[in-house]
Motif scaffolding. Structure first.
Motif, PDB file in Angstrom:
ATOM      1  N   ALA A  13       0.816  -1.213   0.000  1.00  0.00           N
ATOM      2  CA  ALA A  13       0.000   0.000   0.000  1.00  0.00           C
ATOM      3  C   ALA A  13       0.848   1.262   0.000  1.00  0.00           C
ATOM      4  CB  ALA A  13      -0.922   0.013   1.214  1.00  0.00           C
ATOM      5  N   VAL A  14       0.462   2.201  -0.854  1.00  0.00           N
ATOM      6  CA  VAL A  14       0.977   3.563  -0.796  1.00  0.00           C
ATOM      7  C   VAL A  14      -0.205   4.471  -0.501  1.00  0.00           C
ATOM      8  CG1 VAL A  14       2.111   5.430  -2.037  1.00  0.00           C
ATOM      9  CG2 VAL A  14       2.859   3.066  -2.384  1.00  0.00           C
ATOM     10  N   ILE A  15      -0.164   5.112   0.672  1.00  0.00           N
ATOM     11  CA  ILE A  15      -1.273   5.919   1.172  1.00  0.00           C
ATOM     12  C   ILE A  15      -0.825   7.370   1.211  1.00  0.00           C
ATOM     13  CG2 ILE A  15      -2.827   6.262   3.134  1.00  0.00           C
ATOM     14  CD1 ILE A  15      -2.096   3.262   3.858  1.00  0.00           C
TER      15      ILE A  15
ATOM     16  N   ILE B  22       3.697  -1.113   3.758  1.00  0.00           N
ATOM     17  CA  ILE B  22       2.749  -0.006   3.827  1.00  0.00           C
ATOM     18  C   ILE B  22       3.546   1.284   3.958  1.00  0.00           C
ATOM     19  CG2 ILE B  22       0.858   1.035   5.139  1.00  0.00           C
ATOM     20  CD1 ILE B  22       0.293  -1.859   6.204  1.00  0.00           C
ATOM     21  N   VAL B  23       3.258   2.248   3.079  1.00  0.00           N
ATOM     22  CA  VAL B  23       3.909   3.558   3.118  1.00  0.00           C
ATOM     23  C   VAL B  23       2.834   4.614   3.327  1.00  0.00           C
ATOM     24  CG1 VAL B  23       5.326   5.211   1.861  1.00  0.00           C
ATOM     25  CG2 VAL B  23       5.707   2.756   1.548  1.00  0.00           C
ATOM     26  N   ALA B  24       3.017   5.470   4.325  1.00  0.00           N
ATOM     27  CA  ALA B  24       2.056   6.534   4.616  1.00  0.00           C
ATOM     28  C   ALA B  24       2.812   7.729   5.194  1.00  0.00           C
ATOM     29  CB  ALA B  24       1.002   6.056   5.606  1.00  0.00           C
ATOM     30  N   PRO B  25       2.290   8.950   5.016  1.00  0.00           N
ATOM     31  CA  PRO B  25       2.991  10.111   5.568  1.00  0.00           C
ATOM     32  C   PRO B  25       2.982  10.135   7.093  1.00  0.00           C
ATOM     33  CG  PRO B  25       0.897  10.753   4.569  1.00  0.00           C
ATOM     34  CD  PRO B  25       1.130   9.336   4.192  1.00  0.00           C
ATOM     35  N   PHE B  26       1.869   9.742   7.711  1.00  0.00           N
ATOM     36  CA  PHE B  26       1.762   9.685   9.168  1.00  0.00           C
ATOM     37  C   PHE B  26       0.831   8.540   9.540  1.00  0.00           C
ATOM     38  CE2 PHE B  26       2.480  14.152   8.110  1.00  0.00           C
ATOM     39  CZ  PHE B  26       3.594  14.442   8.894  1.00  0.00           C
ATOM     40  N   VAL B  27       1.067   7.925  10.684  1.00  0.00           N
ATOM     41  CA  VAL B  27       0.158   6.939  11.267  1.00  0.00           C
ATOM     42  C   VAL B  27       0.012   7.293  12.745  1.00  0.00           C
ATOM     43  CG1 VAL B  27      -0.312   4.512  11.734  1.00  0.00           C
ATOM     44  CG2 VAL B  27       0.933   5.164   9.649  1.00  0.00           C
ATOM     45  N   GLU B  28      -1.201   7.586  13.167  1.00  0.00           N
ATOM     46  CA  GLU B  28      -1.420   8.001  14.552  1.00  0.00           C
ATOM     47  C   GLU B  28      -1.107   6.881  15.541  1.00  0.00           C
ATOM     48  OE1 GLU B  28      -2.111  11.074  15.443  1.00  0.00           O
ATOM     49  OE2 GLU B  28      -2.197  11.722  13.343  1.00  0.00           O
ATOM     50  N   GLU B  29      -1.438   5.634  15.180  1.00  0.00           N
ATOM     51  CA  GLU B  29      -1.190   4.521  16.084  1.00  0.00           C
ATOM     52  C   GLU B  29      -0.871   3.259  15.281  1.00  0.00           C
ATOM     53  OE1 GLU B  29      -3.221   2.267  19.948  1.00  0.00           O
ATOM     54  OE2 GLU B  29      -4.492   3.348  18.510  1.00  0.00           O
TER      55      GLU B  29
ATOM     56  N   THR C 199       6.702   8.317   6.356  1.00  0.00           N
ATOM     57  CA  THR C 199       7.627   9.232   5.663  1.00  0.00           C
ATOM     58  C   THR C 199       7.680  10.608   6.317  1.00  0.00           C
ATOM     59  OG1 THR C 199       5.930  10.054   4.124  1.00  0.00           O
ATOM     60  CG2 THR C 199       7.121   8.030   3.510  1.00  0.00           C
ATOM     61  N   GLY C 200       6.640  11.007   7.044  1.00  0.00           N
ATOM     62  CA  GLY C 200       6.597  12.343   7.613  1.00  0.00           C
ATOM     63  C   GLY C 200       6.308  13.440   6.612  1.00  0.00           C
ATOM     64  N   GLN C 201       6.004  13.054   5.385  1.00  0.00           N
ATOM     65  CA  GLN C 201       5.718  14.044   4.344  1.00  0.00           C
ATOM     66  C   GLN C 201       4.385  13.730   3.682  1.00  0.00           C
ATOM     67  OE1 GLN C 201       9.076  13.826   1.726  1.00  0.00           O
ATOM     68  NE2 GLN C 201      10.368  15.086   3.049  1.00  0.00           N
TER      69      GLN C 201
END
Length: 280
Positions: free
Chosen positions: A238-240, A255-262, A277-279
């Motif tokens: 996944a690219v989110i 799984i790639v995402a800019p932020f994940v809360e939990e 990634t933070g971006q």
């Protein structure tokens, strides 16, 4: 074709077995309350007709429906039929399509519980649909520009494509196999559980506990919004593009995402890589 205009029929099997007939502004309604009006027929065109009686088109081949209206009383309207087109029509009877093949539906308003079960080769374009258990166990669907609302939709599908659709449904795409969804909005709880080779591309997902227990799941440039406990026990690539509320125990993949809360990891079999990634 034989032309029949402005007739009213209410008797049992009123036009049973007809061939090469063009019905214009006819009504299938009345006190006799007869069923199966156009059963076992072929090469039929219905234009501007009203259907208020049960089972009008069973075992019909090469059927065209244009600018017609089927009331709530016209239940189980099209069963065991093939080579069907329906356009600019109101299809409001329960179980409107079942075990039909080679169907094209355009610009229709469909309000029909349990529509489309066990159908094959079904094209739907620019339609508004309200149904429960829509298209259960069907194959080779191609839906575009369809707005859908209902429960338990699109389960046990195979080999199907959706594009530019807006789907609101609990438990949509359960057990789906070889299904691709592009440029669409998917809303509801428990999206896509137990699916195999479900591909979501440029989609917006709003779901509680989406995409769990999946195999060969792929997301490309998708938004996941207001959605928690994603991907539990799934094999996923996944690219989110949006921040994700929570991801729980994805089984394998990336799984790639800019932020994940939990990120929840309380299962030793959860081996998927998660890259934040933070971006955005």
């Amino acid at each position: 074709m034989e032309l029949i205009k402005n007739h009213s029929y209410d008797e049992e099997r009123a036009l049973y077995g007809v061939r090469h007939v063009h019905l214009v502004n006819c009504a299938f309604s009345g006190p006799a309350d007869g069923e199966s009006a156009v059963k076992e027929a072929s090469d039929v065109v219905a234009e501007g007709c009203f259907f208020d009686l049960r089972y009008p088109f069973w075992h019909v081949q090469r059927l065209s429906i244009r600018q017609c209206r089927m009331s709530e009383g016209c239940r189980a309207a099209l069963w065991y039929s093939g080579q069907i087109t329906a356009a600019e029509s109101e299809l409001h009877g329960i179980k409107v399509f079942r075990e039909c093949r080679d169907v094209t539906v355009r610009d229709c308003d469909i309000k029909s519980h349990e529509a489309g079960w066990f159908s094959r080769g079904f094209v739907m374009e620019k339609c508004v649909v309200e149904s429960d258990y829509f298209m259960l166990n069907s194959k080779n669907l191609k839906l575009s520009d369809v707005r859908f609302k209902g429960k338990y939709a699109l389960q046990y599908l195979q080999d199907s494509v959706f594009e530019n659709c807006d789907i609101t449904s609990r438990d949509a795409f359960w057990h789906a196999r070889n299904v691709t969804v592009k440029n669409s909005v998917l809303r509801g709880e428990f999206l896509g559980w137990y699916s195999d080779n479900l591909i979501l591309e440029n989609c917006r997902i709003l779901s509680s506990q989406p995409l769990c227990y999946c195999t060969n799941l792929k997301l490309m440039n998708c938004e996941i919004i207001d959605s928690d406990l994603c991907f539990e026990k799934s094999d996923v690539d996944a690219v989110i593009t949006t921040s994700v509320d929570s991801i729980k125990n994805p089984r394998s993949g990336r799984i790639v995402a800019p932020f994940v809360e939990e990120i929840i990891r309380d299962d030793e079999n959860s081996k998927a890589e998660i890259f934040v990634t933070g971006q955005q």
